[in-house]
Design an enzyme around this catalytic site. Structure first.
Site, PDB file in Angstrom:
ATOM      1  N   ASP A   4       0.850   5.289  -5.436  1.00  0.00           N
ATOM      2  CA  ASP A   4       0.982   4.138  -6.329  1.00  0.00           C
ATOM      3  C   ASP A   4      -0.183   4.206  -7.305  1.00  0.00           C
ATOM      4  OD1 ASP A   4       0.858   1.694  -7.571  1.00  0.00           O
ATOM      5  OD2 ASP A   4       0.909   0.500  -5.732  1.00  0.00           O
TER       6      ASP A   4
ATOM      7  N   TYR B  16      -8.501  -3.060   2.800  1.00  0.00           N
ATOM      8  CA  TYR B  16      -7.103  -3.036   2.358  1.00  0.00           C
ATOM      9  C   TYR B  16      -6.989  -2.624   0.896  1.00  0.00           C
ATOM     10  CZ  TYR B  16      -2.501  -4.580   0.980  1.00  0.00           C
ATOM     11  OH  TYR B  16      -1.232  -4.618   0.488  1.00  0.00           O
TER      12      TYR B  16
ATOM     13  N   LYS C  83      -0.290  -1.182   1.196  1.00  0.00           N
ATOM     14  CA  LYS C  83       0.306  -0.580   2.399  1.00  0.00           C
ATOM     15  C   LYS C  83       0.460   0.918   2.194  1.00  0.00           C
ATOM     16  CE  LYS C  83       1.010  -3.144   5.979  1.00  0.00           C
ATOM     17  NZ  LYS C  83       0.190  -2.850   7.137  1.00  0.00           N
TER      18      LYS C  83
HETATM   19  C1  F6R Z   1       1.232  -4.485  -2.668  1.00  0.00           C
HETATM   20  C2  F6R Z   1       1.777  -5.620  -1.933  1.00  0.00           C
HETATM   21  C3  F6R Z   1       1.799  -6.928  -2.613  1.00  0.00           C
HETATM   22  C4  F6R Z   1       0.450  -7.491  -2.933  1.00  0.00           C
HETATM   23  C5  F6R Z   1       0.550  -8.915  -3.538  1.00  0.00           C
HETATM   24  C6  F6R Z   1      -0.790  -9.495  -3.931  1.00  0.00           C
HETATM   25  O1  F6R Z   1       1.479  -3.285  -2.061  1.00  0.00           O
HETATM   26  O2  F6R Z   1       2.179  -5.523  -0.822  1.00  0.00           O
HETATM   27  O3  F6R Z   1       2.527  -7.835  -1.822  1.00  0.00           O
HETATM   28  O4  F6R Z   1      -0.342  -7.480  -1.785  1.00  0.00           O
HETATM   29  O5  F6R Z   1       1.330  -8.848  -4.702  1.00  0.00           O
HETATM   30  O6  F6R Z   1      -1.447  -8.598  -4.754  1.00  0.00           O
HETATM   31  P1  F6R Z   1      -2.961  -8.794  -5.201  1.00  0.00           P
HETATM   32  O7  F6R Z   1      -3.771  -9.178  -3.985  1.00  0.00           O
HETATM   33  O8  F6R Z   1      -3.310  -7.462  -5.762  1.00  0.00           O
HETATM   34  O9  F6R Z   1      -2.905  -9.904  -6.221  1.00  0.00           O
HETATM   35 MG    MG Z   2       1.009  -1.411  -6.128  1.00  0.00          MG
HETATM   36 MG    MG Z   3       3.776   0.784  -2.863  1.00  0.00          MG
END
Ligand code: F6R
Ligand code: MG
Ligand code: MG
Length: 369
Positions: free
Chosen positions: A11, A230, A233
């Protein structure tokens, strides 16, 4: 001929949140692989699943080849440059180390690769999943390679009936690769005891016990073990050879109709059903649901024919509707109980901080014990 098939996935940025990469980003990755891969690789294809770009390459240089891995790394860097220029979200997200050090394993991108003697007709599948973790493939692999309810070949085919050898990795162990080999059908219960824990034990490879040939190579990368925090994923990639001594393509696909619950989904911190989707699908509902796509190829002298989109069929439309029902079902209970992952598997620290702050406000009632 001996051919190596290498799938590397990362990603490096996506539009509008964690939805999907831009056309310009994909073009930059494609251009780098096509131009710089001349004379190095035989063939290649690009795919994306949710916000992850997958590069599939064939060559004759064996697994873990430095130049092939560097090619993918450079292509992802080119994609990252575009992502930054376009203001895409999470630009360079899976490029966890500053410099390439000989192999993309341990640097962030997910890798699945295998070297084998090409059969006169050589079909294989590339699975790519988003918003989930490598252990998401445990159940489909267990069922396809050891359960005659899903793989009729285990009782119909004399070669498939000899069983398979699973190599399983303990991905919690970060000082070196801790692995175990188990054979089916004899060790099927031990295998199940390990594979029920998708967060810790992950199928790395599977070999035919009839011929010794490799059937499956799956990535075992845990981004958290690399970054120590983190960063998204792990969104796994997997290659599976099919037919003859291996399960048929349809036997490999069959368990994906279960849409089993896996970890991931919103903020990598929930459980959701793994929905088999068409290639180049985005994610949407609750940053999900967790999705998996599957491209089918044939390869001859390293030249690829395909892909054919294995989940682009009316049957899978029906399966997708059932996955949506399962997603809806678990989302009805929000944060409660098993809908959200346990405290040690949460990918965000907010709840730990809250619990720490509340800790001092707890008191033990006098005379209550
Ligand atoms: C990314 C994922 C998303 C983000 C969520 C919050 O792989 O699973 O669910 O965790 O969109 O993103 P942030 O913390 O970057 O604002
Ligand atoms: Mg992403
Ligand atoms: Mg991904």
């Amino acid at each position: 001929m001996k051919v190596t098939v290498t799938g590397i996935k990362a990603d490096v940025g996506s539009i509008g949140g964690h939805i999907c990469p831009s056309e310009e980003l994909l073009a930059a990755v494609e251009k780098t692989v096509a131009e710089r891969g001349k004379g190095l690789i035989i063939d290649h294809r690009l795919n994306y699943t949710g916000d992850d770009v997958a590069i599939l390459m064939t060559h004759d240089r064996g697994v873990d080849d430095e130049d092939v891995h560097r090619l993918a790394w450079d292509a992802f860097l080119a994609g990252t440059d575009v992502a930054k220029a376009e203001g895409l979200y999470g630009a360079g997200q899976d490029i966890l180390k500053d410099a390439f050090s000989g192999n993309t394993r341990g640097l962030g991108p997910a890798v699945a690769e295998m070297e084998f003697d090409e059969r006169p007709n050589e079909p294989f599948l590339m699975f790519t999943a988003d918003k989930t973790e490598p252990g998401a493939y445990n159940l489909p692999l267990y069922l396809a390679f050891s359960d005659p309810m899903y793989n009729a070949g285990l009782i119909l085919s004399p070669t498939g009936g000899k069983g398979y050898r699973f190599t399983v990795m303990d991905v919690d162990h970060s000082e070196g690769d801790r692995v175990i080999e188990l054979v089916t059908p004899e060790d099927a219960y031990d295998l199940a005891a390990l594979l029920r824990d998708n967060g810790r034990f992950v199928v790395e490879s599977i070999h035919s016990r009839h011929s010794g040939d490799i059937a499956v190579s799956s990535c075992t990368t845990r981004l958290r073990n690399i970054a120590r925090k983190y960063v998204g994923k792990d969104d796994p990639i997997m290659l599976v050879r099919t037919q003859k001594n291996f399960p048929a393509t349809g036997e490999i696909l069959a368990p994906f109709e279960i849409c089993h619950y896996v970890s991931g989904f919103m903020r990598g911190s929930h459980i959701g059903p793994l929905m088999p989707v068409k290639a180049r699908s985005s994610v949407s509902f609750f940053d999900g649901p967790p999705v998996v796509s599957c491209l089918a190829f044939s390869v001859r002298n390293g030249k690829l024919t395909g892909p054919v989109d294995a989940f682009d069929h009316p049957y899978w439309d029906w399966v997708r509707e059932r996955a949506a029902e399962k997603a809806h079902g678990v989302r009805q209970q929000g944060f409660s109980g098993p809908a959200m992952l346990g405290i040690h598997d949460l990918e965000y620290v907010g709840i730990s901080h809250r619990l720490d702050a509340l800790d001092e406000r707890f008191s033990v009632r006098r005379g209550s014990s």
